[in-house]
Design an enzyme around this catalytic site. Structure first.
Site, PDB file in Angstrom:
ATOM      1  N   ALA A  50       0.817  -1.215   0.000  1.00 32.41           N
ATOM      2  CA  ALA A  50       0.000   0.000   0.000  1.00 32.41           C
ATOM      3  C   ALA A  50       0.853   1.268   0.000  1.00 32.41           C
ATOM      4  O   ALA A  50       0.437   2.303  -0.512  1.00 32.41           O
ATOM      5  CB  ALA A  50      -0.933  -0.003   1.205  1.00 32.41           C
ATOM      6  N   GLU A  52       3.327   1.880  -1.764  1.00 32.25           N
ATOM      7  CA  GLU A  52       3.686   2.203  -3.156  1.00 32.25           C
ATOM      8  C   GLU A  52       2.494   2.678  -3.988  1.00 32.25           C
ATOM      9  O   GLU A  52       2.662   3.134  -5.130  1.00 32.25           O
ATOM     10  CB  GLU A  52       4.296   0.964  -3.829  1.00 32.25           C
ATOM     11  CG  GLU A  52       5.743   0.699  -3.435  1.00 32.25           C
ATOM     12  CD  GLU A  52       5.871   0.122  -2.038  1.00 32.25           C
ATOM     13  OE1 GLU A  52       4.982  -0.640  -1.615  1.00 32.25           O
ATOM     14  OE2 GLU A  52       6.846   0.467  -1.352  1.00 32.25           O
ATOM     15  N   VAL A  74      -4.750  -4.030   1.054  1.00 27.35           N
ATOM     16  CA  VAL A  74      -5.164  -4.435   2.406  1.00 27.35           C
ATOM     17  C   VAL A  74      -3.995  -4.217   3.350  1.00 27.35           C
ATOM     18  O   VAL A  74      -2.875  -4.691   3.073  1.00 27.35           O
ATOM     19  CB  VAL A  74      -5.569  -5.924   2.455  1.00 27.35           C
ATOM     20  CG1 VAL A  74      -5.912  -6.338   3.892  1.00 27.35           C
ATOM     21  CG2 VAL A  74      -6.753  -6.191   1.531  1.00 27.35           C
ATOM     22  N   GLU A  79       2.354  -5.945  15.169  1.00 23.66           N
ATOM     23  CA  GLU A  79       2.710  -5.692  16.564  1.00 23.66           C
ATOM     24  C   GLU A  79       3.228  -4.277  16.808  1.00 23.66           C
ATOM     25  O   GLU A  79       3.287  -3.803  17.946  1.00 23.66           O
ATOM     26  CB  GLU A  79       3.792  -6.706  16.995  1.00 23.66           C
ATOM     27  CG  GLU A  79       3.347  -8.151  16.943  1.00 23.66           C
ATOM     28  CD  GLU A  79       4.508  -9.105  17.186  1.00 23.66           C
ATOM     29  OE1 GLU A  79       4.255 -10.311  17.351  1.00 23.66           O
ATOM     30  OE2 GLU A  79       5.666  -8.620  17.218  1.00 23.66           O
ATOM     31  N   HIS A  82       4.092   0.330  12.603  1.00 24.20           N
ATOM     32  CA  HIS A  82       4.343   0.382  11.148  1.00 24.20           C
ATOM     33  C   HIS A  82       3.028   0.543  10.383  1.00 24.20           C
ATOM     34  O   HIS A  82       2.935   1.272   9.402  1.00 24.20           O
ATOM     35  CB  HIS A  82       5.071  -0.895  10.712  1.00 24.20           C
ATOM     36  CG  HIS A  82       5.588  -0.825   9.322  1.00 24.20           C
ATOM     37  ND1 HIS A  82       5.139  -1.648   8.314  1.00 24.20           N
ATOM     38  CD2 HIS A  82       6.502  -0.011   8.761  1.00 24.20           C
ATOM     39  CE1 HIS A  82       5.751  -1.363   7.196  1.00 24.20           C
ATOM     40  NE2 HIS A  82       6.595  -0.379   7.430  1.00 24.20           N
ATOM     41  N   PHE A 107      -9.895   5.514  -3.208  1.00 25.84           N
ATOM     42  CA  PHE A 107      -9.176   4.915  -2.079  1.00 25.84           C
ATOM     43  C   PHE A 107      -9.855   3.603  -1.708  1.00 25.84           C
ATOM     44  O   PHE A 107     -10.809   3.577  -0.937  1.00 25.84           O
ATOM     45  CB  PHE A 107      -9.160   5.876  -0.884  1.00 25.84           C
ATOM     46  CG  PHE A 107      -8.375   5.373   0.297  1.00 25.84           C
ATOM     47  CD1 PHE A 107      -9.015   5.002   1.476  1.00 25.84           C
ATOM     48  CD2 PHE A 107      -7.001   5.260   0.232  1.00 25.84           C
ATOM     49  CE1 PHE A 107      -8.291   4.541   2.566  1.00 25.84           C
ATOM     50  CE2 PHE A 107      -6.270   4.793   1.316  1.00 25.84           C
ATOM     51  CZ  PHE A 107      -6.920   4.432   2.486  1.00 25.84           C
ATOM     52  N   ARG A 121     -14.842  -7.234   4.183  1.00 26.02           N
ATOM     53  CA  ARG A 121     -14.887  -5.963   3.441  1.00 26.02           C
ATOM     54  C   ARG A 121     -14.435  -6.109   1.996  1.00 26.02           C
ATOM     55  O   ARG A 121     -14.268  -5.144   1.276  1.00 26.02           O
ATOM     56  CB  ARG A 121     -14.051  -4.908   4.183  1.00 26.02           C
ATOM     57  CG  ARG A 121     -14.718  -4.462   5.475  1.00 26.02           C
ATOM     58  CD  ARG A 121     -13.735  -3.943   6.492  1.00 26.02           C
ATOM     59  NE  ARG A 121     -14.455  -3.511   7.716  1.00 26.02           N
ATOM     60  CZ  ARG A 121     -14.895  -4.344   8.637  1.00 26.02           C
ATOM     61  NH1 ARG A 121     -14.720  -5.679   8.497  1.00 26.02           N
ATOM     62  NH2 ARG A 121     -15.550  -3.909   9.708  1.00 26.02           N
TER      63      ARG A 121
HETATM   64  N1  LIG Z   1       2.310  -4.507   6.275  1.00 26.38           N
HETATM   65  C1  LIG Z   1       1.713  -4.206   5.066  1.00 26.38           C
HETATM   66  C2  LIG Z   1       2.413  -3.597   4.033  1.00 26.38           C
HETATM   67  N2  LIG Z   1       3.725  -3.278   4.191  1.00 26.38           N
HETATM   68  C3  LIG Z   1       4.622  -3.035   3.069  1.00 26.38           C
HETATM   69  C4  LIG Z   1       4.588  -1.581   2.585  1.00 26.38           C
HETATM   70  O1  LIG Z   1       3.339  -1.250   1.964  1.00 26.38           O
HETATM   71  C5  LIG Z   1       5.699  -1.347   1.553  1.00 26.38           C
HETATM   72  O2  LIG Z   1       5.490  -2.203   0.442  1.00 26.38           O
HETATM   73  C6  LIG Z   1       7.072  -1.607   2.148  1.00 26.38           C
HETATM   74  O3  LIG Z   1       7.236  -0.799   3.305  1.00 26.38           O
HETATM   75  C7  LIG Z   1       8.215  -1.309   1.153  1.00 26.38           C
HETATM   76  O4  LIG Z   1       8.163   0.024   0.738  1.00 26.38           O
HETATM   77  N3  LIG Z   1       1.800  -3.321   2.854  1.00 26.38           N
HETATM   78  C8  LIG Z   1       0.469  -3.639   2.663  1.00 26.38           C
HETATM   79  O5  LIG Z   1      -0.091  -3.381   1.582  1.00 26.38           O
HETATM   80  N4  LIG Z   1      -0.235  -4.238   3.675  1.00 26.38           N
HETATM   81  C9  LIG Z   1       0.340  -4.536   4.880  1.00 26.38           C
HETATM   82  O6  LIG Z   1      -0.338  -5.093   5.783  1.00 26.38           O
HETATM   83  C1  LIG Z   2       0.882  -3.158   8.531  1.00 26.00           C
HETATM   84  C2  LIG Z   2       2.250  -3.677   8.714  1.00 26.00           C
HETATM   85  O1  LIG Z   2       3.224  -3.107   8.265  1.00 26.00           O
HETATM   86  C3  LIG Z   2       2.401  -4.892   9.576  1.00 26.00           C
HETATM   87  O2  LIG Z   2       2.114  -6.019   8.784  1.00 26.00           O
HETATM   88  C4  LIG Z   2       3.818  -4.987  10.109  1.00 26.00           C
HETATM   89  O3  LIG Z   2       3.780  -5.930  11.162  1.00 26.00           O
HETATM   90  P1  LIG Z   2       4.611  -5.610  12.491  1.00 26.00           P
HETATM   91  O4  LIG Z   2       4.050  -4.281  13.027  1.00 26.00           O
HETATM   92  O5  LIG Z   2       4.320  -6.765  13.425  1.00 26.00           O
HETATM   93  O6  LIG Z   2       6.057  -5.501  12.105  1.00 26.00           O
END
Ligand SMILES: Nc1c(NC[C@H](O)[C@H](O)[C@H](O)CO)[nH]c(=O)[nH]c1=O
Ligand SMILES: CC(=O)[C@@H](O)COP(=O)(O)O
Length: 157
Positions: A50, A52, A74, A79, A82, A107, A121
């Site tokens: 997301a 990107e 999604v 934890e 992030h 969006f 959803r």
């Molecule tokens: N944790 C999720 C991510 N994380 C990855 C970031 O979106 C991105 O691709 C990375 O940080 C490299 O730039 N992305 C999702 O779409 N959903 C997640 O739950």
């Molecule tokens: C939404 C996220 O980036 C998540 O998947 C990362 O997991 P964590 O917070 O346990 O590193």
């Protein structure tokens, strides 16, 4: 949202974050269902996550090839915090892309706590975020068409 007769030539980009592939597929299917029913062509572009989506949306919007962009993904909380940064940047960046270009960017990113919430959803009970985002883009494209028609009508008076 039914498209107007001039929508046969409309093209919409679908930018999808593939972080959760199965969930991403569900969102894309819903968006394509809505666009196809409206007679609008679409082209899918994959990004890793997301975070990107805003850049992909900007590239599609400024290409001149598309009348709208549907952004899908999604994000499921883990934890750490992030999750907050990914969600905030996705929402902020997609909004900025549409305001910078004047091209509607929907969006369609599910931000939730569990996979079950994401399933609910994306067509498994609560609503379909992919369909909703596609409908929103069609509505904004139609609004833009109406406004341009009014501008042209005023110009010839
Ligand atoms: N944790 C999720 C991510 N994380 C990855 C970031 O979106 C991105 O691709 C990375 O940080 C490299 O730039 N992305 C999702 O779409 N959903 C997640 O739950
Ligand atoms: C939404 C996220 O980036 C998540 O998947 C990362 O997991 P964590 O917070 O346990 O590193």
């Amino acid at each position: 949202m039914s498209a107007s007769s001039s929508d046969a030539a409309l093209r919409v980009a679908i930018c999808v974050a593939r972080f959760y592939p199965e969930l991403a597929d569900r969102l894309v299917e819903g968006a394509q269902r809505v666009l196809s029913a409206a007679g609008v062509a679409s082209e899918v572009f994959d990004v890793p996550g997301a975070f990107e989506l805003p850049l992909a949306a900007l590239w599609c919007a400024e290409s001149g090839r598309f009348d709208g962009v549907v952004c899908l993904g999604v994000v499921i909380r883990g934890e750490t915090d992030h999750y907050d940064f990914v969600c905030q940047e996705a929402a902020r960046g997609i909004g900025a892309a549409q305001r910078a270009t004047g091209v509607p960017c929907g969006f369609g990113v599910i931000t939730c706590e569990t996979r079950e919430q994401a399933l609910a959803r994306s067509g498994a009970g609560k609503r379909h975020v992919g369909e909703d985002a596609a409908r929103a883009v069609l509505a904004m494209v139609e609004l833009r068409r109406q406004l341009r028609a009014q501008e042209q009508a005023r110009a010839v008076r």
